[in-house]
Design an enzyme around this catalytic site. Structure first.
Site, PDB file in Angstrom:
ATOM      1  N   CYS A  76       8.062  -0.691  -5.412  1.00 47.84           N
ATOM      2  CA  CYS A  76       7.614  -1.752  -6.310  1.00 47.84           C
ATOM      3  C   CYS A  76       8.824  -2.097  -7.165  1.00 47.84           C
ATOM      4  CB  CYS A  76       6.443  -1.300  -7.178  1.00 47.84           C
ATOM      5  SG  CYS A  76       6.036  -2.489  -8.475  1.00 47.84           S
ATOM      6  N   CYS A 124       7.797  -3.291 -11.132  1.00 47.19           N
ATOM      7  CA  CYS A 124       7.313  -2.331 -12.150  1.00 47.19           C
ATOM      8  C   CYS A 124       7.340  -0.963 -11.484  1.00 47.19           C
ATOM      9  CB  CYS A 124       5.969  -2.725 -12.762  1.00 47.19           C
ATOM     10  SG  CYS A 124       4.694  -3.339 -11.683  1.00 47.19           S
ATOM     11  N   SER A 125       6.215  -0.416 -11.056  1.00 48.88           N
ATOM     12  CA  SER A 125       6.240   0.799 -10.246  1.00 48.88           C
ATOM     13  C   SER A 125       4.856   1.017  -9.667  1.00 48.88           C
ATOM     14  CB  SER A 125       6.654   2.026 -11.063  1.00 48.88           C
ATOM     15  OG  SER A 125       8.038   2.008 -11.349  1.00 48.88           O
ATOM     16  N   CYS A 126       4.235  -0.033  -9.165  1.00 41.07           N
ATOM     17  CA  CYS A 126       2.881   0.048  -8.618  1.00 41.07           C
ATOM     18  C   CYS A 126       2.822   1.146  -7.550  1.00 41.07           C
ATOM     19  CB  CYS A 126       2.489  -1.286  -7.997  1.00 41.07           C
ATOM     20  SG  CYS A 126       2.381  -2.606  -9.217  1.00 41.07           S
TER      21      CYS A 126
END
Lengths: 217, 212
Positions: free
Chosen positions: B116, B119-121
Protein backbone atom coordinates in the site's frame (compact mmCIF):
# COMPACT_ATOMS: atom_id res chain seq x y z
CA UNK A 1 -2.56 16.13 -2.38
CA UNK A 2 1.09 16.09 -3.45
CA UNK A 3 2.35 15.00 -0.03
CA UNK A 4 5.27 12.93 1.22
CA UNK A 5 2.77 10.13 1.96
CA UNK A 6 2.63 9.40 -1.79
CA UNK A 7 5.72 7.20 -1.62
CA UNK A 8 5.28 4.75 -4.50
CA UNK A 9 8.25 4.82 -6.86
CA UNK A 10 10.13 7.54 -4.96
CA UNK A 11 13.88 6.98 -5.26
CA UNK A 12 16.66 7.21 -2.70
CA UNK A 13 15.24 4.78 -0.15
CA UNK A 14 17.64 2.12 1.07
CA UNK A 15 17.35 -1.48 2.30
CA UNK A 16 14.22 -2.60 4.15
CA UNK A 17 14.76 -3.02 7.90
CA UNK A 18 13.10 -6.29 9.00
CA UNK A 19 13.80 -5.95 12.73
CA UNK A 20 10.98 -7.19 14.96
CA UNK A 21 8.96 -8.47 12.05
CA UNK A 22 7.21 -11.22 13.97
CA UNK A 23 5.85 -9.11 16.81
CA UNK A 24 2.22 -8.00 16.69
CA UNK A 25 3.16 -4.79 18.47
CA UNK A 26 6.65 -3.38 18.33
CA UNK A 27 6.54 -1.62 21.69
CA UNK A 28 4.04 -1.17 24.50
CA UNK A 29 3.56 2.45 23.32
CA UNK A 30 2.78 1.15 19.82
CA UNK A 31 0.03 -1.13 21.17
CA UNK A 32 -1.45 1.66 23.32
CA UNK A 33 -1.34 4.16 20.44
CA UNK A 34 -3.14 1.70 18.14
CA UNK A 35 -5.83 0.93 20.72
CA UNK A 36 -6.39 4.61 21.55
CA UNK A 37 -6.75 5.50 17.91
CA UNK A 38 -9.25 2.79 17.02
CA UNK A 39 -11.22 3.43 20.22
CA UNK A 40 -11.58 7.09 19.25
CA UNK A 41 -12.31 6.59 15.60
CA UNK A 42 -15.67 4.95 16.09
CA UNK A 43 -16.80 7.65 18.49
CA UNK A 44 -18.13 9.56 15.50
CA UNK A 45 -18.99 8.27 12.07
CA UNK A 46 -15.89 9.70 10.41
CA UNK A 47 -15.32 8.56 6.84
CA UNK A 48 -12.07 6.58 6.72
CA UNK A 49 -11.02 8.90 3.86
CA UNK A 50 -11.02 11.86 6.23
CA UNK A 51 -8.86 9.86 8.66
CA UNK A 52 -6.37 9.10 5.87
CA UNK A 53 -6.31 12.70 4.72
CA UNK A 54 -5.77 14.05 8.22
CA UNK A 55 -2.78 11.69 8.52
CA UNK A 56 -1.46 12.96 5.18
CA UNK A 57 -1.42 16.45 6.71
CA UNK A 58 1.04 15.53 9.46
CA UNK A 59 4.18 17.66 9.14
CA UNK A 60 6.29 15.98 6.40
CA UNK A 61 9.31 15.39 8.66
CA UNK A 62 7.09 13.79 11.32
CA UNK A 63 5.32 11.72 8.66
CA UNK A 64 8.57 10.21 7.47
CA UNK A 65 10.15 9.64 10.87
CA UNK A 66 7.54 8.91 13.54
CA UNK A 67 6.28 5.39 14.38
CA UNK A 68 3.22 4.31 12.41
CA UNK A 69 0.65 4.01 15.21
CA UNK A 70 2.02 7.13 16.87
CA UNK A 71 0.94 8.90 13.67
CA UNK A 72 -2.48 7.18 13.83
CA UNK A 73 -2.96 8.45 17.36
CA UNK A 74 -1.92 11.99 16.49
CA UNK A 75 -4.38 11.81 13.57
CA UNK A 76 -7.24 10.69 15.83
CA UNK A 77 -6.42 13.47 18.32
CA UNK A 78 -6.25 16.07 15.52
CA UNK A 79 -9.65 14.88 14.28
CA UNK A 80 -11.11 15.17 17.80
CA UNK A 81 -9.77 18.72 18.12
CA UNK A 82 -11.04 19.63 14.65
CA UNK A 83 -14.53 18.35 15.55
CA UNK A 84 -14.53 20.12 18.93
CA UNK A 85 -14.45 16.97 21.10
CA UNK A 86 -11.11 18.00 22.62
CA UNK A 87 -9.25 21.31 22.85
CA UNK A 88 -5.62 22.24 22.25
CA UNK A 89 -5.61 23.77 25.75
CA UNK A 90 -6.50 20.36 27.19
CA UNK A 91 -3.66 18.75 25.24
CA UNK A 92 -1.23 21.46 26.33
CA UNK A 93 -2.16 21.24 30.04
CA UNK A 94 -2.96 17.51 30.11
CA UNK A 95 -6.13 18.36 32.06
CA UNK A 96 -9.71 17.70 30.98
CA UNK A 97 -11.86 20.81 30.72
CA UNK A 98 -15.30 20.02 32.11
CA UNK A 99 -16.93 22.54 29.77
CA UNK A 100 -16.14 20.35 26.81
CA UNK A 101 -18.58 17.73 25.53
CA UNK A 102 -18.24 14.24 27.01
CA UNK A 103 -19.45 11.57 24.56
CA UNK A 104 -20.08 7.93 25.45
CA UNK A 105 -16.85 6.02 24.71
CA UNK A 106 -16.59 2.73 22.84
CA UNK A 107 -17.18 -0.31 25.11
CA UNK A 108 -15.47 -3.72 24.94
CA UNK A 109 -18.72 -5.04 23.36
CA UNK A 110 -18.41 -2.40 20.62
CA UNK A 111 -14.82 -3.58 20.06
CA UNK A 112 -16.01 -7.20 19.62
CA UNK A 113 -18.63 -6.05 17.12
CA UNK A 114 -16.05 -4.11 15.11
CA UNK A 115 -13.62 -7.05 15.14
CA UNK A 116 -16.19 -9.40 13.62
CA UNK A 117 -18.10 -7.14 11.22
CA UNK A 118 -16.43 -6.26 7.92
CA UNK A 119 -17.21 -2.77 6.63
CA UNK A 120 -18.88 -2.67 3.23
CA UNK A 121 -17.89 0.16 0.89
CA UNK A 122 -19.86 -1.04 -2.12
CA UNK A 123 -23.04 0.84 -3.07
CA UNK A 124 -25.69 0.70 -5.78
CA UNK A 125 -25.48 3.28 -8.55
CA UNK A 126 -27.90 4.00 -11.39
CA UNK A 127 -25.20 4.57 -14.02
CA UNK A 128 -23.70 1.66 -15.98
CA UNK A 129 -19.93 1.26 -15.80
CA UNK A 130 -18.14 3.28 -18.50
CA UNK A 131 -15.42 0.65 -19.01
CA UNK A 132 -15.26 -3.09 -19.47
CA UNK A 133 -12.55 -5.68 -18.83
CA UNK A 134 -9.94 -5.42 -21.59
CA UNK A 135 -10.44 -1.68 -22.22
CA UNK A 136 -7.31 0.48 -22.43
CA UNK A 137 -7.57 3.49 -20.13
CA UNK A 138 -5.43 6.53 -19.36
CA UNK A 139 -5.17 8.09 -15.91
CA UNK A 140 -5.54 11.76 -14.97
CA UNK A 141 -2.40 13.79 -15.64
CA UNK A 142 -2.36 15.66 -12.33
CA UNK A 143 -3.76 15.41 -8.82
CA UNK A 144 -5.67 18.04 -6.86
CA UNK A 145 -5.50 19.56 -3.40
CA UNK A 146 -7.21 17.34 -0.84
CA UNK A 147 -7.37 13.57 -0.69
CA UNK A 148 -7.05 11.23 -3.65
CA UNK A 149 -6.13 7.58 -4.17
CA UNK A 150 -4.51 7.97 -7.56
CA UNK A 151 -0.79 7.78 -6.67
CA UNK A 152 1.56 10.21 -8.42
CA UNK A 153 3.57 7.39 -10.01
CA UNK A 154 0.49 6.24 -11.95
CA UNK A 155 -0.59 9.63 -13.30
CA UNK A 156 -0.78 10.21 -17.06
CA UNK A 157 -0.25 6.48 -17.57
CA UNK A 158 -1.99 3.95 -19.79
CA UNK A 159 -3.17 0.59 -18.50
CA UNK A 160 -5.80 -2.09 -18.98
CA UNK A 161 -8.98 -2.75 -17.03
CA UNK A 162 -8.66 -6.25 -15.53
CA UNK A 163 -11.73 -6.19 -13.25
CA UNK A 164 -14.81 -4.14 -12.48
CA UNK A 165 -15.39 -4.14 -8.71
CA UNK A 166 -18.85 -2.58 -8.59
CA UNK A 167 -19.39 0.95 -7.31
CA UNK A 168 -17.54 1.95 -4.13
CA UNK A 169 -17.65 5.14 -2.05
CA UNK A 170 -15.38 7.69 -3.71
CA UNK A 171 -12.50 8.70 -1.39
CA UNK A 172 -11.77 12.16 -2.83
CA UNK A 173 -15.36 13.06 -1.94
CA UNK A 174 -15.41 11.06 1.30
CA UNK A 175 -12.57 13.19 2.67
CA UNK A 176 -14.83 16.21 2.09
CA UNK A 177 -17.75 14.61 3.91
CA UNK A 178 -19.61 13.64 0.74
CA UNK A 179 -20.75 10.01 0.44
CA UNK A 180 -20.93 9.31 -3.29
CA UNK A 181 -20.32 5.93 -4.94
CA UNK A 182 -18.56 5.56 -8.25
CA UNK A 183 -17.55 2.56 -10.36
CA UNK A 184 -14.24 1.05 -9.25
CA UNK A 185 -11.86 -0.93 -11.48
CA UNK A 186 -8.65 -2.84 -11.06
CA UNK A 187 -6.24 -1.51 -13.69
CA UNK A 188 -3.01 -3.28 -14.69
CA UNK A 189 -0.02 -1.24 -15.85
CA UNK A 190 3.17 -2.60 -17.37
CA UNK A 191 5.96 -1.77 -14.89
CA UNK A 192 8.00 -0.59 -17.88
CA UNK A 193 5.28 1.94 -18.77
CA UNK A 194 5.50 3.51 -15.31
CA UNK A 195 9.26 3.43 -14.74
CA UNK A 196 11.73 3.87 -17.62
CA UNK A 197 14.40 1.56 -16.21
CA UNK A 198 11.88 -1.31 -16.24
CA UNK A 199 11.32 -1.19 -20.02
CA UNK A 200 10.70 -4.70 -21.33
CA UNK A 201 9.93 -6.17 -17.90
CA UNK A 202 7.05 -8.69 -17.80
CA UNK A 203 5.93 -7.26 -14.42
CA UNK A 204 2.56 -5.60 -13.93
CA UNK A 205 1.46 -3.11 -11.30
CA UNK A 206 -2.23 -3.23 -10.33
CA UNK A 207 -4.16 -0.35 -8.81
CA UNK A 208 -7.81 -0.07 -7.81
CA UNK A 209 -9.01 3.15 -9.44
CA UNK A 210 -12.30 5.04 -9.54
CA UNK A 211 -13.97 5.87 -12.84
CA UNK A 212 -13.35 9.63 -12.65
CA UNK A 213 -9.58 8.99 -12.48
CA UNK A 214 -9.79 7.34 -15.91
CA UNK A 215 -10.48 8.14 -19.55
CA UNK A 216 -10.58 5.82 -22.55
CA UNK A 217 -7.10 5.56 -24.06
CA UNK B 1 -19.45 19.61 15.59
CA UNK B 2 -18.98 17.90 12.27
CA UNK B 3 -15.43 17.62 10.95
CA UNK B 4 -14.27 20.75 9.11
CA UNK B 5 -12.92 18.74 6.13
CA UNK B 6 -10.36 21.57 5.92
CA UNK B 7 -6.81 20.38 5.05
CA UNK B 8 -5.17 23.62 6.16
CA UNK B 9 -6.92 23.57 9.53
CA UNK B 10 -5.84 20.03 10.37
CA UNK B 11 -2.27 20.71 9.18
CA UNK B 12 -2.17 23.60 11.66
CA UNK B 13 -3.57 21.38 14.44
CA UNK B 14 -0.76 18.87 13.73
CA UNK B 15 1.86 21.63 14.08
CA UNK B 16 0.39 22.70 17.43
CA UNK B 17 0.24 19.09 18.62
CA UNK B 18 3.89 18.70 17.65
CA UNK B 19 4.87 21.64 19.85
CA UNK B 20 2.59 20.78 22.81
CA UNK B 21 3.33 17.07 23.16
CA UNK B 22 6.49 15.32 24.43
CA UNK B 23 8.92 14.47 21.62
CA UNK B 24 9.54 10.93 22.95
CA UNK B 25 6.85 8.63 21.41
CA UNK B 26 6.27 6.61 24.59
CA UNK B 27 5.76 9.77 26.66
CA UNK B 28 3.53 11.30 24.00
CA UNK B 29 1.26 8.23 23.96
CA UNK B 30 1.17 8.14 27.77
CA UNK B 31 0.20 11.82 28.02
CA UNK B 32 -2.58 11.41 25.47
CA UNK B 33 -3.89 8.20 27.01
CA UNK B 34 -4.22 9.79 30.42
CA UNK B 35 -6.02 12.84 29.00
CA UNK B 36 -8.35 10.83 26.74
CA UNK B 37 -9.33 8.50 29.59
CA UNK B 38 -9.89 11.42 32.00
CA UNK B 39 -11.92 13.18 29.34
CA UNK B 40 -14.12 10.10 28.90
CA UNK B 41 -13.30 9.80 25.21
CA UNK B 42 -11.95 6.27 25.65
CA UNK B 43 -12.75 3.41 28.03
CA UNK B 44 -9.60 1.64 29.32
CA UNK B 45 -11.45 -1.70 29.04
CA UNK B 46 -11.92 -1.08 25.30
CA UNK B 47 -8.18 -0.40 24.93
CA UNK B 48 -7.39 -3.73 26.56
CA UNK B 49 -9.92 -5.49 24.30
CA UNK B 50 -8.24 -4.14 21.15
CA UNK B 51 -4.74 -5.03 22.29
CA UNK B 52 -5.71 -8.50 23.47
CA UNK B 53 -7.56 -9.32 20.24
CA UNK B 54 -4.52 -8.65 18.09
CA UNK B 55 -2.09 -10.26 20.52
CA UNK B 56 -3.98 -13.50 21.23
CA UNK B 57 -6.65 -14.11 18.67
CA UNK B 58 -6.14 -12.39 15.32
CA UNK B 59 -2.94 -12.95 13.41
CA UNK B 60 -1.25 -14.72 10.50
CA UNK B 61 -2.35 -18.13 11.85
CA UNK B 62 -5.73 -17.34 10.33
CA UNK B 63 -4.21 -16.67 6.93
CA UNK B 64 -2.13 -19.86 7.21
CA UNK B 65 -5.27 -21.91 7.94
CA UNK B 66 -6.94 -20.41 4.86
CA UNK B 67 -3.94 -21.22 2.64
CA UNK B 68 -3.67 -24.80 3.92
CA UNK B 69 -7.39 -25.36 3.34
CA UNK B 70 -7.03 -24.04 -0.22
CA UNK B 71 -4.11 -26.41 -0.84
CA UNK B 72 -6.07 -29.53 0.15
CA UNK B 73 -9.62 -28.60 -0.88
CA UNK B 74 -10.01 -27.56 -4.55
CA UNK B 75 -13.65 -26.49 -4.04
CA UNK B 76 -12.63 -24.15 -1.20
CA UNK B 77 -9.77 -22.82 -3.32
CA UNK B 78 -12.23 -21.96 -6.11
CA UNK B 79 -14.47 -20.15 -3.63
CA UNK B 80 -11.47 -18.32 -2.17
CA UNK B 81 -10.30 -17.09 -5.57
CA UNK B 82 -13.85 -16.15 -6.61
CA UNK B 83 -14.83 -14.29 -3.41
CA UNK B 84 -12.25 -14.36 -0.64
CA UNK B 85 -14.40 -12.25 1.72
CA UNK B 86 -17.10 -14.93 1.69
CA UNK B 87 -14.65 -17.84 1.84
CA UNK B 88 -12.86 -16.54 4.93
CA UNK B 89 -16.22 -15.79 6.58
CA UNK B 90 -16.95 -19.54 6.19
CA UNK B 91 -13.95 -20.17 8.43
CA UNK B 92 -15.17 -17.62 11.00
CA UNK B 93 -12.51 -15.05 10.12
CA UNK B 94 -14.66 -12.17 8.87
CA UNK B 95 -13.59 -8.92 10.45
CA UNK B 96 -11.63 -5.74 9.93
CA UNK B 97 -10.75 -5.15 6.30
CA UNK B 98 -12.01 -8.56 5.13
CA UNK B 99 -15.16 -7.28 3.42
CA UNK B 100 -13.51 -6.74 0.05
CA UNK B 101 -10.73 -9.31 0.34
CA UNK B 102 -9.13 -10.72 -2.83
CA UNK B 103 -6.86 -13.76 -2.96
CA UNK B 104 -4.26 -13.77 -5.73
CA UNK B 105 -2.61 -17.07 -6.64
CA UNK B 106 1.08 -17.68 -7.30
CA UNK B 107 1.79 -20.05 -10.19
CA UNK B 108 4.92 -21.25 -11.99
CA UNK B 109 4.78 -18.13 -14.19
CA UNK B 110 3.40 -15.47 -11.83
CA UNK B 111 4.50 -14.24 -8.40
CA UNK B 112 2.26 -11.80 -6.50
CA UNK B 113 3.37 -9.01 -4.16
CA UNK B 114 1.11 -6.76 -2.04
CA UNK B 115 1.84 -3.19 -0.95
CA UNK B 116 0.00 0.00 0.00
CA UNK B 117 2.06 2.92 -1.29
CA UNK B 118 -0.31 5.65 -0.03
CA UNK B 119 -0.77 4.57 3.61
CA UNK B 120 -0.37 0.96 4.78
CA UNK B 121 -3.66 -0.82 4.11
CA UNK B 122 -3.53 -4.45 5.23
CA UNK B 123 -6.04 -7.32 5.74
CA UNK B 124 -6.02 -7.13 9.56
CA UNK B 125 -8.67 -9.82 10.13
CA UNK B 126 -6.65 -12.38 8.16
CA UNK B 127 -3.01 -11.47 8.85
CA UNK B 128 -3.17 -9.46 12.09
CA UNK B 129 -0.92 -6.44 12.58
CA UNK B 130 1.27 -5.57 9.62
CA UNK B 131 5.00 -6.09 10.20
CA UNK B 132 7.03 -2.89 10.65
CA UNK B 133 8.76 -3.31 7.29
CA UNK B 134 5.40 -3.35 5.44
CA UNK B 135 4.61 0.09 6.87
CA UNK B 136 8.13 1.44 6.32
CA UNK B 137 8.86 4.16 3.76
CA UNK B 138 11.44 1.93 2.05
CA UNK B 139 8.98 -0.86 1.25
CA UNK B 140 6.19 1.52 0.22
CA UNK B 141 8.53 3.42 -2.13
CA UNK B 142 10.35 0.47 -3.67
CA UNK B 143 7.80 -2.38 -4.00
CA UNK B 144 6.21 -0.91 -7.14
CA UNK B 145 9.40 0.36 -8.75
CA UNK B 146 11.91 -2.34 -7.89
CA UNK B 147 9.95 -5.44 -6.82
CA UNK B 148 12.78 -7.78 -7.86
CA UNK B 149 15.28 -5.89 -5.70
CA UNK B 150 12.86 -5.96 -2.78
CA UNK B 151 12.25 -9.70 -3.18
CA UNK B 152 15.99 -10.38 -3.37
CA UNK B 153 16.39 -8.67 0.04
CA UNK B 154 13.84 -11.16 1.38
CA UNK B 155 15.75 -14.05 -0.18
CA UNK B 156 13.28 -14.61 -3.01
CA UNK B 157 14.91 -14.93 -6.42
CA UNK B 158 12.67 -15.46 -9.43
CA UNK B 159 13.45 -16.52 -12.97
CA UNK B 160 13.70 -13.46 -15.25
CA UNK B 161 10.64 -14.55 -17.22
CA UNK B 162 8.50 -15.00 -14.10
CA UNK B 163 6.04 -12.12 -14.09
CA UNK B 164 5.63 -10.20 -10.85
CA UNK B 165 2.08 -8.96 -10.29
CA UNK B 166 2.21 -6.13 -7.74
CA UNK B 167 -1.08 -5.13 -6.05
CA UNK B 168 -1.08 -1.58 -4.68
CA UNK B 169 -4.06 -1.37 -2.27
CA UNK B 170 -5.38 2.02 -3.34
CA UNK B 171 -9.07 1.31 -2.56
CA UNK B 172 -10.87 -0.75 0.13
CA UNK B 173 -9.98 -4.02 -1.56
CA UNK B 174 -7.42 -5.96 0.45
CA UNK B 175 -5.14 -8.57 -0.99
CA UNK B 176 -3.66 -11.83 0.26
CA UNK B 177 -1.31 -14.02 -1.73
CA UNK B 178 -2.10 -17.72 -2.10
CA UNK B 179 1.45 -19.14 -2.23
CA UNK B 180 2.43 -22.30 -4.09
CA UNK B 181 2.37 -25.47 -1.99
CA UNK B 182 5.86 -26.61 -0.91
CA UNK B 183 7.33 -29.48 -2.86
CA UNK B 184 7.20 -32.92 -1.23
CA UNK B 185 4.25 -32.23 1.08
CA UNK B 186 1.79 -34.67 -0.47
CA UNK B 187 1.53 -36.68 2.76
CA UNK B 188 0.95 -33.73 5.11
CA UNK B 189 -2.44 -32.95 6.62
CA UNK B 190 -4.08 -29.52 6.80
CA UNK B 191 -2.58 -28.65 10.17
CA UNK B 192 0.95 -29.63 9.20
CA UNK B 193 0.63 -27.65 5.99
CA UNK B 194 -0.62 -24.56 7.85
CA UNK B 195 2.52 -24.69 10.01
CA UNK B 196 4.62 -24.18 6.86
CA UNK B 197 2.81 -21.00 5.78
CA UNK B 198 4.61 -17.80 6.72
CA UNK B 199 3.05 -14.37 7.06
CA UNK B 200 5.50 -13.01 4.48
CA UNK B 201 4.40 -15.65 1.93
CA UNK B 202 0.87 -14.25 2.16
CA UNK B 203 2.19 -10.72 1.44
CA UNK B 204 4.43 -12.05 -1.32
CA UNK B 205 7.89 -11.60 0.21
CA UNK B 206 8.48 -15.31 0.77
CA UNK B 207 8.46 -18.34 -1.51
CA UNK B 208 7.46 -21.61 0.16
CA UNK B 209 8.22 -24.02 -2.67
CA UNK B 210 11.39 -25.26 -1.01
CA UNK B 211 10.10 -24.88 2.57
CA UNK B 212 9.34 -28.49 3.47
Amino acid sequence: MDGVHDLGGKEGFGPIDRAGEDEAYHTEADARAYALCVSMRAERAYPVDWFRHVRENIDPVDYLTRPYFDQWLQTAVAMAIDAGDLSMVEVATGKSDSLARTPVPMSPADVRAMLTTPANFEREVAESPAFAVGDRVGTASHGHPGHTRLPAYARAATGEIVAHRGAHLMPDDGARGIHRPEHLYTVAFARGDLFPEAAGSPDRIHLDLWESYLARA
Amino acid sequence: MDPSYDSGKVAEIHRHLHSHLPSEPALRVKALESLLVEKGLVDPAALDAWIEAYTEEIGPKRGAAIVARAWIDPAFKSRLLADAGKAVAEMGFAGQASGHLKAVENTDGVHNLVVCTLCSCYPFAILGMAPAWYKANEYRARAVRDPRGVLAEFGVTLAPDTRIDVWDSTAELRYMVLPQRPDGTEGLDEQALAALVTRNAMIGTDDLRGAA
